[in-house]
Structures are given as structure tokens and as C-alpha cells.
Write an enzyme that holds these catalytic residues in place. Structure first.
Site, short mmCIF file in Angstrom:
data_model
loop_
_atom_site.label_atom_id
_atom_site.label_comp_id
_atom_site.label_asym_id
_atom_site.label_seq_id
_atom_site.Cartn_x
_atom_site.Cartn_y
_atom_site.Cartn_z
N HIS A 9 0.82 -1.23 0.04
CA HIS A 9 -0.16 0.11 0.09
C HIS A 9 0.80 1.10 0.02
CE1 HIS A 9 0.85 1.09 3.93
NE2 HIS A 9 0.75 -0.23 4.65
N ARG A 60 -6.17 1.12 3.99
CA ARG A 60 -4.72 1.73 3.14
C ARG A 60 -4.44 0.57 2.33
NH1 ARG A 60 -3.28 0.23 8.33
NH2 ARG A 60 -1.51 -1.38 8.74
N GLU A 87 -1.44 -6.44 7.89
CA GLU A 87 -0.19 -6.00 8.19
C GLU A 87 0.06 -6.94 9.56
OE1 GLU A 87 2.85 -5.62 7.91
OE2 GLU A 87 3.27 -3.48 7.87
N HIS A 182 0.38 -5.20 2.72
CA HIS A 182 1.32 -4.44 3.63
C HIS A 182 2.66 -5.28 3.59
CE1 HIS A 182 -2.67 -3.10 5.44
NE2 HIS A 182 -3.13 -4.43 4.92
#
Length: 232
Positions: A9, A60, A87, A182
Site C-alpha cells: 500500500h 490503506r 499487516e 502490507h
């Protein structure tokens, strides 16, 4: 031959503020939006077409995927979101500025928490108001599956089942796949598909907004790996 495209991202608001983010649902910064759109432009310029998209349940990554697909006129393709692509969970460090954490715990300790393959950060209590156990998007999960903190090893352990159950079958069916996720979930995936050692993965960095494209054969072997850039 199938193609697999990985995108970390774009810059988030907490990346900009140098904070540990983890599972906190932080938005893209203005620069992050630009990076995501630029990734889509690179994809379009390379003539890449995808059949399936995957992302995490954090905005995100979701927005990065959408901006990239929109720029490449592929926003219509099927999309699946999964917590397994989230993440790495930074435990009690989440929300803390990295420099101030180094002042509090010592730079060596913070470096170990950030870069060690199998050392856990301080864990977040399930009673903490920031615990994912209180988040509706994880309501269908066994509470024991919701981490209180992760290292790269435990992140890999939750990412790989998603690869095996969802991504790999699509590639074996000759479908082109894009994954927007991520830094650490993509490092875990990269470690697995490239066969990178526990030691060497610590030196692998994945830049924000830069698409990485693999050509994958019928045995899920990597035939080639390309980082898209302006000179392509």
C-alpha cells in the site's frame, strides 16, 4: 503461465508520522494516494490484465488496490478481502512513535522487535480499547486466532493458508492475480514463494506503491520477477 502482482500500500498517515501501525485501520496520506495511482499507471503501461484481486481488511490496502485498478481500468474484476493479508500486528507498540519507543525501550530492543524473524513485540491486552477482539470486522473469527502481537514468523503462519487456499489455485488455473497488502504480509508471502531463508528475509524491503510482477509456471515455480518502473 500466470502472473502474480504484489503491491505494498501507498504511504499511510502513520507512516508519515513514523508510528507503529499494525492492525490499526489508518488511511492513506496524500502522498500514498499518489503512489497508489502511480502503481496503476505502471500496470496500465505494462499492459497487465488481472482476473482476480486480493487485499486485506484494512483501508490503506483496500484503497491502494482500488486506485491501482481504477488507473488501469480494471476496477470491475472480482475482489476478495481477508484478515490473513493484514499487516503484522505490532502488539502494544501500535500507535507509538518509533523514535519515542526507542527512547523508552532502547534502540537495540526496538530494532529486535522490528527486524527479528521470531521475537514477539510486547503483547496487547485483550481488554485494551484498541484490541482487534472488539472490532466488528473480526467478529466471525475464533478469538484465539486474533493476535495480540506478531513477528514475521507468526505473520507467515497466517498468510500461507490464504496462499494455499485462494491464491495458488487461481494461478494454477492460469488466472492473473493482483495482491495489494502490507510490508510484512507481503514479505511473508515473498519469503514463502521465493524460498528465502529466515536470515535473508530480514534484509528484504518492499517499497510502497511499486508493483512487483512474477511469472508463475504450472508448478508454481517463479520463472521471472520484475519490478515495474518508469523505464519499462
Amino acid at each position: 503461465m500466470a502472473k502474480l502482482c504484489l503491491i505494498r500500500h501507498g504511504q499511510s498517515e502513520w507512516n508519515l508520522e513514523n508510528k507503529f501501525t499494525g492492525w490499526v485501520d489508518v488511511d492513506l496520506s496524500e502522498e500514498g494516494v499518489k503512489q497508489a495511482k502511480h502503481a496503476g499507471k505502471l500496470i496500465a503501461d505494462a499492459g497487465l490484465e488481472f482476473d482476480q484481486a486480493y487485499t486485506s481488511v484494512l483501508k490503506r490496502a483496500i484503497k491502494t488496490l482500488h486506485y491501482a485498478l481504477d488507473e488501469s481500468n480494471q476496477l470491475w474484476i472480482p475482489e476478495m478481502k481477508s484478515w490473513r493479508l493484514n499487516e503484522r500486528h505490532y502488539g502494544a507498540l501500535q500507535g507509538h512513535n518509533k523514535e519515542r519507543a526507542a527512547e523508552k525501550y532502547g534502540p537495540d530492543q526496538v530494532h529486535i522487535w522490528r527486524r527479528s524473524y521470531d521475537v514477539l513485540p510486547p503483547l496487547l491486552s485483550a481488554d485494551d480499547e484498541g484490541s482487534a477482539t472488539k472490532d466488528r470486522r473480526y467478529a466471525d473469527l475464533d478469538p484465539r486466532a486474533i493476535p495480540a502481537g506478531e513477528n514475521l514468523k507468526t505473520t507467515l503462519e497466517r498468510v500461507i493458508p490464504f496462499w494455499q487456499d485462494e491464491i495458488a489455485p487461481k494461478l494454477l488455473d492460469h488466472k492473473n492475480v493482483i495482491v495489494a497488502a502490507h510490508g510484512n504480509s507481503l514479505r511473508a508471502l515473498t519469503k514463502y514463494i521465493e524460498g528465502i531463508s529466515d536470515e535473508d528475509i530480514m534484509d528484504v524491503e518492499i517499497a510502497t506503491g511499486d508493483p512487483i510482477v512474477y511469472d508463475i509456471d504450472e508448478n508454481l515455480n517463479i520463472v521471472s520477477k520484475t519490478k515495474l518502473d518508469e523505464n519499462r
